[in-house]
Design an enzyme around this catalytic site. Structure first.
Site, PDB file in Angstrom:
ATOM      1  N   CYS A  77       0.841  -1.138   0.166  1.00  0.00           N
ATOM      2  CA  CYS A  77      -0.121   0.055  -0.071  1.00  0.00           C
ATOM      3  C   CYS A  77       0.790   1.359   0.061  1.00  0.00           C
ATOM      4  O   CYS A  77       1.594   1.574   1.025  1.00  0.00           O
ATOM      5  CB  CYS A  77      -0.925  -0.065   1.161  1.00  0.00           C
ATOM      6  N   CYS A  80      -0.114   3.585   2.625  1.00  0.00           N
ATOM      7  CA  CYS A  80       0.533   3.281   4.056  1.00  0.00           C
ATOM      8  C   CYS A  80       2.045   3.652   4.059  1.00  0.00           C
ATOM      9  O   CYS A  80       2.262   3.717   5.398  1.00  0.00           O
ATOM     10  CB  CYS A  80       0.363   1.525   4.101  1.00  0.00           C
TER      11      CYS A  80
END
Length: 156
Positions: A77, A80
């Site tokens: 991600c 993230c």
């Protein structure tokens, strides 16, 4: 991550003076602690702790004396990875007032499903075992801290 680990009873950290492993019981987080071997003061955790299992997550959020900010993330991600340094900064600036944990949603899919984590990064605040707030998306450290403050204030 570093030398900070979690087990069923607390956080395991390394003494900055002698290198001995010391357990910081969840129920005593935020209180002054000394090394069991050399009696050097051990500061409050100032970095995120990686949570390796659902059982340890449950032990941490149910037993922690401090509010727990959880970063639900995954390696693949991009957002993230962008928010990770901001989450680390929150941990650094709030040691002794807040515990910051990281949960890999790919590794702990059962936990993610149980909590209804549908997008990442998701930040959640647990206080005395209760989920008091959550939000999705990357944000700077100042906004994360405001989110936590509001969540804790609403829970009082």
């Amino acid at each position: 991550m570093s030398g900070l680990h979690v087990d069923a009873r607390g956080l395991i950290t390394t003494c900055p003076s002698c290198g001995a492993a010391n357990r910081l019981p969840f129920a005593h987080l935020g209180q002054p602690t000394r090394c069991g071997k050399c009696h050097t003061d051990i500061g409050a955790p100032t970095e995120p702790v990686e949570v390796p299992s659902t059982a340890l997550f449950d032990a941490l959020v149910l037993s922690s004396r401090l509010p727990v900010l959880v970063d639900f993330w995954a390696e693949w991600c991009g957002p993230c990875r962008m928010v990770a340094p901001q989450v680390a900064l929150v941990a650094q600036r709030n040691g002794g007032r807040l515990l910051v944990a990281k949960v890999d949603t790919d590794a702990l899919g059962d936990l993610s499903a149980r909590l209804g984590i549908r997008s990442i990064p998701t930040l959640a605040v647990f206080d005395r075992g209760d989920l008091v707030a959550r939000t999705a998306g990357a944000m700077p450290a100042d906004r994360i801290e405001a989110f936590v403050r509001d969540a804790i204030a609403d829970g009082d």
